[in-house]
Design an enzyme around this catalytic site. Structure first.
Site, mmCIF file in Angstrom:
data_model
loop_
_atom_site.group_PDB
_atom_site.id
_atom_site.type_symbol
_atom_site.label_atom_id
_atom_site.label_comp_id
_atom_site.label_asym_id
_atom_site.label_seq_id
_atom_site.Cartn_x
_atom_site.Cartn_y
_atom_site.Cartn_z
ATOM 1 N N HIS A 13 26.840 100.967 54.396
ATOM 2 C CA HIS A 13 25.672 100.988 55.271
ATOM 3 C C HIS A 13 25.114 99.586 55.511
ATOM 4 C CE1 HIS A 13 22.915 100.151 51.958
ATOM 5 N NE2 HIS A 13 23.601 101.038 51.245
ATOM 6 N N GLU A 84 25.461 107.879 47.090
ATOM 7 C CA GLU A 84 25.543 106.758 46.164
ATOM 8 C C GLU A 84 25.359 107.243 44.730
ATOM 9 O OE1 GLU A 84 26.706 104.189 45.115
ATOM 10 O OE2 GLU A 84 25.597 102.452 45.851
#
Length: 193
Positions: A13, A84
């Protein structure tokens, strides 16, 4: 870099306030900064001309919005296993803050209290890899640094802790694939900006 075998493109990201400050961002749903949004839009140009059978994203807004800004929002399917690392008690802390309380700590070796150990993240990565190998196609993934590092280690057959050997910058692109045949998984490109 053409290959007759499937290639898996990994995109970390774009920048967030916490990635900029070095704070561990597991399940806190941080937005992209303006710089992160610009970098995410730049991913589109870097992937121009490539086609993917599927696009998978972590459900976090930082990963999913990176996929949207990169032009893949209409295809992007959120997958919980792409989240994550769960940093538990270390969420929001920098490595230096953790080391002040726990000298010698390493997330890949020691994991996080009230969060995940490397084996937990590795198990999620293994599920994603099983899906990738079953699809046997070019697929694009959007996620976060520590998870993608573990995913790459597991792709190569290394233990999840092997992710400690790899580093990923925000909005970077990496490519997993094969060399001579499907029994030889390799990293074809890593941390490209």
């Amino acid at each position: 870099m053409s290959s007759t075998y499937p290639q898996i493109h990994l995109v970390r990201h774009g920048e967030t306030a916490w990635s900029l400050s070095g704070q561990h961002t597991g399940r806190t749903d941080m937005p992209l900064t303006p710089v992160g949004e610009t970098a995410a839009r730049g991913v589109a140009e870097r992937l121009k001309g490539l086609s993917f059978s599927a696009v998978w994203s972590s459900p976090s807004q930082r990963a999913y919005n990176t996929s949207v800004l990169a032009g893949f929002g209409a295809q992007s399917v959120k997958k919980d296993d792409l989240q994550e690392w769960d940093y538990g008690a270390y969420e929001g802390l920098t490595t230096n803050q953790i080391l002040a309380e726990r000298p010698g700590w390493n997330v890949f070796r020691d994991g996080c209290p009230k969060g995940e150990m490397a084996a937990d993240v590795g198990a999620r990565a293994d599920k994603i890899i099983a899906g990738l190998r079953e699809a046997d196609a070019d697929i694009l993934l959007f996620s976060s640094a520590h998870f993608l590092r573990v995913l790459a280690a597991r792709w190569l057959g290394l233990p999840p802790e092997g992710g400690a050997l790899l580093v990923l910058d925000t909005a970077s692109i990496s490519v997993l694939g094969y060399e001579h045949d499907l029994s030889e998984p390799v990293i074809r490109k890593w941390n490209q900006k």
